[in-house]
Design an enzyme around this catalytic site. Sequence first.
Site, short mmCIF file in Angstrom:
data_model
loop_
_atom_site.label_atom_id
_atom_site.label_comp_id
_atom_site.label_asym_id
_atom_site.label_seq_id
_atom_site.Cartn_x
_atom_site.Cartn_y
_atom_site.Cartn_z
CG HIS A 135 -30.17 -21.43 13.70
ND1 HIS A 135 -29.70 -22.53 13.03
CD2 HIS A 135 -29.15 -21.03 14.52
CE1 HIS A 135 -28.45 -22.79 13.41
NE2 HIS A 135 -28.10 -21.88 14.30
CG HIS A 171 -25.21 -18.43 13.48
ND1 HIS A 171 -24.38 -19.25 12.78
CD2 HIS A 171 -25.77 -19.19 14.45
CE1 HIS A 171 -24.42 -20.46 13.30
NE2 HIS A 171 -25.26 -20.46 14.32
CD GLU A 172 -28.78 -17.77 17.05
OE1 GLU A 172 -29.82 -18.47 17.00
OE2 GLU A 172 -27.68 -18.22 17.42
#
Length: 620
Positions: A28, A24-25
Amino acid sequence: MDYFVYCWSIFLIVLFFGGSIFVHELGHFLAAKKRGLKIEKFSIGFGPKLFSWEKDGIEYRISLLPLGGYVALPQLADMGRLEGKSDEDEEERKHLPPISFSDKVIVAVMGAVFNVLFAFAISVLLWLTGQPSTEMAESTTIGGIEENFYVNEELVPSPAKLAGLQPGDKILEIDGRKVNNFTDIMQGVALGWDRTSDGKPRSLLKIERNGETKDVEVLPQSVEINQVSGDKLLFIGISPYTPLLVDQIYPGSPAEKAGVKKGDVALSADGKKLFSVSGFSKICSEALGKGNDEVTLEILRDGKPMTLAIHPIMAITQKPMISISFDRNRNEGIVFAPVYAEKEMTPALLSNNDAAAKFEALAIMDKSGTFENVELGDLLISINGKAIDSINGFMEEVESAKVPMELLFRRGQHIFSVTIRDTFIPELVPAAKRPIVGMVFAPEGAKVMIHLDPVEQFSRQISRTVQTLQSLVHPKSQIGISSLSGPIGITRVLDHFATEGLDKHFSVGQLWDNFLKVLVFVVLLNINLAILNLLPVPVLDGGHILFAVIQKLRGKPLPMRVIATIQTTFMLLLFFGLFVYVGIFDINRWRGDKQTERSFSAQERVIISPPVFINSENKE
């Protein structure tokens, strides 16, 4: 071996739970880098830094806690407060160039996108390998109907029985939603929010019976499933149909004499189709009750039907028990089971109440606190100072005793006493006997591999996630915030799938099956992360997108003080308050589940396996 299983579980938890957050990170991070945003640091793991290095102005670090990671983006001040943990002060942030609306939205949404991509990659692997399951888990046909069960300590008829459901009914839909397996059925009932005019839970089932479809209204009952957490779920009292696959045959049993073999599937008995083990036992009991000791058993062997004549006989299947209940409430008290000095269980031993025996705590049902220090498996040493060494000795002592009565227990090397001060009622429950043929059926039927394409996997998991969210916010639903699981609960689920069955059957095949089960859960976990993170809630990715949309509509950014206040408030409420609240329930569920495991373990010790057959030579 236990050490290996422990390390295996930790490895999978770190790899997939931590990996899901890390992915998920990473979304980003890569989006921010592609869009030219300022990136302060990218960390693998949380907490104190173990070591780091710098490249192109970005600090890459390895942190102590290996679950996930974070990326610090100072140009997204609101995101930085949650994920970035930036060291820059507000004055330094003001000098950074502003970023566009599209930059904010793309960077915010890419975390969820990467979770979806990760889930898709795993679902493709599962499509190729297949998902391990069982005939029972995949069944949507009713195998058994419970007669009664306890609701708030009161024995009530099961909703399925009252609604007229029958073994063999195939459930097609619940409240208009298609069901694919028994998990869908259980979840459909538990998450339902339909209510009758007087507020009682209601589920509308579409079933197929004898080739015809019909709608059946069922009124589920709320049943406590965890004594410590107090969790309750709606149940209707059904069990899934599972083909009766013979897994074991006891030597010298009627089944062996009749020619039954391991791998046979029992289809019918005396012309009645079999949907459950209890149904087969009922047919055997009815036959013996009518004086008929022969049952015609139709089996399937290597794909070919066969008929065998089998002769059930009575057998002792459970040790005798002694209960001490309170006169104020017969449902509360303690139950003991004998631990015989003799190793071999025989009819003579089990019927001899003077046989040498110790007694262990088998069940505890008491809210008064009298037995709060007693654990299942504790051995009873004496009553009022008199050693107890047989069933008759036990009963003679408790029947003549008056309150207060002192019980002395031993747990390992620890000896302690319990005093009963309330009026009590002792009762001897004789050894249980029932007709038996001496064959054990596989509890979940045959193992199967389910090959679902990624679209079908996503469809099912998204449907479950959406249904859960709808149930959470619906005012008439029984599901609340306390039913959610946080990191502790997720870790427990991963540990369960990683280690399931390894204590009884350790093999490479079992490890592989467990690995695949973990992957199935990780698909659900990542879809959950993607959907939840896109909700328009401050501190979540959807909240960042919401702020960006508001800024776009206003034509100017929101004041940083407003953003900071909103973010701080939601961080305290959501990430600290909610996580702590949910975490407490996760811990209590763990404690309650441990109690249940101990209870099952105690129950297994009172079951006699293999059963002790009673023939003409040793009938009592």
